[in-house]
Enzyme design. Structure first.
Site, PDB file in Angstrom:
ATOM      1  N   CYS B 133       0.826  -1.208   0.000  1.00  0.00           N
ATOM      2  CA  CYS B 133       0.000   0.000   0.000  1.00  0.00           C
ATOM      3  C   CYS B 133       0.861   1.259   0.000  1.00  0.00           C
ATOM      4  CB  CYS B 133      -0.942   0.006   1.191  1.00  0.00           C
ATOM      5  SG  CYS B 133      -2.226  -1.241   1.089  1.00  0.00           S
ATOM      6  N   HIS B 134       1.778   1.355   0.969  1.00  0.00           N
ATOM      7  CA  HIS B 134       2.570   2.574   1.073  1.00  0.00           C
ATOM      8  C   HIS B 134       4.053   2.292   1.277  1.00  0.00           C
ATOM      9  CE1 HIS B 134      -1.575   3.523   2.318  1.00  0.00           C
ATOM     10  NE2 HIS B 134      -1.403   4.530   1.491  1.00  0.00           N
ATOM     11  N   GLY B 135       4.483   1.046   0.970  1.00  0.00           N
ATOM     12  CA  GLY B 135       5.902   0.736   0.947  1.00  0.00           C
ATOM     13  C   GLY B 135       6.594   0.651   2.285  1.00  0.00           C
TER      14      GLY B 135
END
Lengths: 420, 169, 259
Positions: B133-135
């Site tokens: 999703c956001h690393g």
């Protein structure tokens, strides 16, 4: 009404009020001049507002747990009753709340009938009220279907089948209502949707009902117009607020008794049996508040005419302001009407009683007589009474009976003229 | 005299308002509490998992309280890698010894502590997990090493009922 | 004021008498002193535990209780078995679970969170095993019968020889409290049928009372907290009503008018 020149004291208040006059509205509602001779029968408007809000709040919370599916509805209600935190309380308030709502609305309607509150210039208030009453019946009926017990299922079957009485298109309409060839899952889901929607329609109509009320102002037990607001009225807040509050609390004690000590007495045992399309209960009865109309329906031997009679019994109320030809509002000054009023009350109670009994023998006969009388009252007695009745002298202002309660009208009149 | 009267009246109104307010507050509570987990949800709070078929280097994902739980049987390299990391290199310092009492078994909630996505297995810069999703990158102990997530993946309460069965919750 | 009170009492009288008349049958049911009736009514724990024993040893072979879970047996306001006892009760039942990772259903001992195990797979199986009659689910049975607990209590003791003018088919029995007097269930109880752990004499009357109490609890598991909360709520409302009444009198004393 003196609120047109209302101006908030604070700068922020003025700024806001110039853009959205909510404060003017609040001021109007608190200062609203109310006849000071209102008796406790006038507290039921406030009680009904409480009932509506209670039903909406408990209904919203129940909808968070209820599952509108034929296979799961009954189980989800049991889940609410057993597992959801305070679920049993919320459901019992909602179920008994419907009965309390109707109890209050009947008192409200019969108060209006007694004191002639439906007469000019309050016809629109009355008609909106009748629409609200119709919507209440629709909401209550659909709500009763949701637990998907035996009475839910068979009540839904019987009531929707009423529409099949319509010539030519009747069958098609019933199929359309059901979304199938019998009451089933599609029927349940649409009933749930409408049951959720109707209370908000009622809420909107209640706003109109009150708005229309605030134009001419309240009727009152004497039934005459306000002559001098400064003398005859009190501001809504705190006088009426506290009085409504007191009556509401008395009402809530009764309500609480049902919820906590007799939560199922107003319901039917068969509704704790899950719906079964193969078996009809021995004795189908609607909830108590629909019984008078159910009795009217069954008293007519023809299917179509029965439905017409039942609908007419409700719709006749909408034209009541024009059926009642008397210029005098309050039954206090109409000795004959007063007697017919109480006969009507008894008639409706009798209809309710026979509605709960099997439609046969003596019960059927009583139902027929009572139905005939119901229509006689509105279609014949009321119009004739307006011309024939000798009414009592009406006081000049409402302060007069409040002050003296005096039979000595002349003295009161003298006093009145002296002050003027 | 009249002053006394005013005071008594004030007391009456204050008492009425106060008692009324207490009642109103008491009515609000059931409406709030009904949204909390109900008795049937609470009763399902623990689950037992059979891990006999899990071989080293593999992860089993099971559902517990509606969330995935990763049960990883770690290889020796993974354990060594997790244990040699210095505390000062960690965003949320936790010893691997505390996270995996039995070093071979790592049990944790498979939920990224950033915004709740499920991280991917065997991905990312630290050979552990990677949240798409956001690393966010997690190491072989499920600790956050890089990215926006603030904490390590949570280790739930669990125990070995016997050699092959883990009871979560 | 007085009018309002009169009206309330009249209407309540009408409503309650009306709804009482809904009960189809006017048979005199057997009476007993139920501990859960009244303002402060509570269940008799020992009776509930015995009632559970009667249910599970006698009724459960035909009647399901699908809305109850084993955890309910340990919850406050019910039979209040200890958690360990409830776990042991649950574990004594085989519960079908699955599918496992091979896609197979399997059985395991019951857990607290499991629902009561059903005697039959489905309604059809129940009917097939009982000559076409479906033994009703007992979870809310007390609330689903007009006479409530008195009806169930009486029914269990109402078996007698059929009068000579009544002919019974095979598998149909005569019960003087049953609607229409014909019942598909053979007399389920006989003296000494179960052996109570607490030494209570297991007469038909005692077992009927115990199992009916148990069924009342299963239909209304929150009855005790309802009664407690109700008493508090009504006392609170009365206090507030009195306060509001005097406040109202004070406020209205400013205008020369009566309330």
């Amino acid at each position: 009404m003196s609120d047109h020149d209302y101006r908030p004291k604070s700068k922020v208040g003025q700024w806001f009020n110039d853009r959205l006059p909510l404060l003017t509205l609040a001021n109007h509602l608190t200062d609203y001049p109310t006849p000071k001779n209102l008796n406790y029968w006038w507290t039921f408007g406030g009680i009904l507002t409480f009932c509506l809000i209670t039903q909406i709040v408990t209904g919203l919370t129940l909808a968070m747990h209820y599952i509108a599916h034929a296979d799961m509805a009954f189980e989800s209600v049991e889940h609410i009753m057993r597992d959801v935190n305070y679920g049993w309380l919320i459901r019992y308030i909602h179920a008994n709340g419907a009965s309390m709502f109707f109890l209050a609305v009947y008192i409200h309607i019969f108060r209006s009938l007694f004191y002639g509150s439906y007469k000019a210039p309050r016809e629109i208030i009355w008609i909106i009220g009748i629409i609200i009453y119709l919507l209440m019946m629709a909401a209550a009926f659909m709500g009763y279907v949701l637990p998907w017990g035996q009475m839910s299922f068979w009540g839904a079957t019987v009531i929707t089948n009423l529409f099949s009485a319509i010539p030519l298109v009747g069958e098609g309409i019933v199929t359309w209502l059901w979304g199938g060839y019998s009451v089933d899952n599609p029927t349940l889901t649409r009933f749930f949707t409408l049951h959720y929607l109707i209370p908000f329609l009622i809420l909107g109509l209640v706003v109109l009902h009150i708005w229309a009320l605030h134009v001419p102002g309240n009727n009152n037990p004497v039934g005459i117009d306000i002559k001098k607001p400064s003398k005859d009225t009190v501001p809504f807040h705190p006088y009426i607020v506290i009085k409504d509050g007191f009556a509401l609390l008395m009402f809530m004690i009764v309500f609480a008794f049902f919820v906590f000590y007799a939560p199922n007495i107003l319901g039917h045992a068969d509704n704790y049996i899950e719906a079964n399309p193969m078996v009809t209960p021995a004795h189908i009865v609607p909830e108590w508040y629909l019984l008078p109309f159910y009795a009217i329906l069954r008293s007519v031997p023809d299917k179509l005419l029965g439905v017409v009679a039942m609908l007419s019994a409700i719709l006749i109320l909408a034209v009541l302001p024009w059926l009642d030809t008397s210029k005098i509002r309050s039954a206090v000054f109409r000795p004959l009407y007063k007697q017919f009023y109480w006969i009507l009350v008894a008639d409706v109670l009798i209809l309710g009683y026979v509605g709960a009994m099997p439609a046969e023998g003596l019960y059927l006969l009583i139902a027929r007589v009572a139905t005939a009388y119901y229509f006689l009252h509105f279609l014949v007695i009321l119009p004739v009474l307006g011309f024939k009745e000798k009414t009592l002298p009406v006081p000049l202002s409402i302060t007069e009976p409040v002050l003296g309660g005096s039979p000595n009208l002349a003295a009161a009149r003298n006093k009145e003229s002296k002050i003027e | 005299m009249s002053e006394k009267k005013t005071k008594r009246r004030d007391f009456l109104f204050t008492a009425t308002t106060a008692v009324g307010a207490v009642g109103a507050a008491a009515v609000v509570w059931p409406m709030i509490d009904q949204m909390n987990p109900d008795a049937s949800v609470k009763a399902l709070a623990s689950t037992e998992v059979d891990v006999s078929s899990l071989t080293p280097g593999n992860t089993l994902t099971v559902l517990w309280r509606g969330k995935p739980v990763f049960i990883r049987r770690r290889t020796q390299e993974e354990i060594d890698e997790a244990r040699k990391v210095k505390m000062e290199d960690l965003i949320h310092p936790e010893k691997d010894e505390d996270r995996a009492k039995n070093p071979e078994w790592l049990v944790m909630l498979g939920v990224c502590t950033h915004l709740g996505c499920v991280p991917l297995n065997d991905k990312g810069d630290y050979n552990g997990w990677f949240c798409p999703c956001h690393g966010s990158h997690y190491d072989t102990s499920g600790r956050i090493r890089k990215g926006p997530a603030p904490w390590n993946m949570e280790v739930p309460k669990y125990e070995f009922v016997n050699a092959n069965t883990i009871k979560i919750g | 004021m007085k009018n309002l009170f009169k009206l309330f009492s009249i209407i309540i009288l009408i409503i309650t008498s009306n709804s009482n008349s809904f009960a189809a049958e006017k048979v005199e049911y057997l009476k007993t002193d139920w501990s859960f009736k009244g303002l402060f009514g509570k269940f008799d724990r020992a009776s509930l535990q015995r009632g559970y024993q009667v249910y599970t040893e006698v009724c459960a072979s035909c009647h399901s209780m699908k809305y109850l879970s084993y955890r309910n047996l340990a919850e406050p306001g019910g039979p209040e078995f200890s958690e360990a006892q409830a776990k042991a009760i649950a574990a004594s039942f085989e519960v079908t679970d699955g599918p496992n990772s091979d896609g197979e259903m399997f059985t395991r001992p019951g857990k607290l969170s499991d629902k009561f195990v059903m005697p039959y797979e489905n309604v059809k199986a129940a009917q097939a095993a009982n000559g076409g009659a479906y033994p009703p689910d007992m979870s809310v049975l007390v609330k689903a019968r007009g006479g409530g607990v008195d009806y169930i209590y009486s029914l269990l003791q109402g078996y007698e020889e059929a009068p000579s003018n009544v002919s019974l088919d095979d598998g149909v029995y005569y019960n003087k409290y049953m609607y229409g007097n014909k019942i598909r269930m053979a007399a389920p109880l006989s003296d000494g049928l179960v052996e109570y752990g607490d030494g209570t004499n297991a007469t038909v009357e005692q077992m009927s009372k115990d199992v009916t109490t148990f069924l009342m609890w299963s239909a209304e598991p929150h009855l005790e907290s309802r009664h407690q909360m109700g008493f508090k709520a009504i006392v609170y409302l009365i206090i507030l009503t009195v306060l509001v009444y005097f406040s109202m009198k004070r406020i209205w004393s400013r205008v020369e008018s009566e309330v």
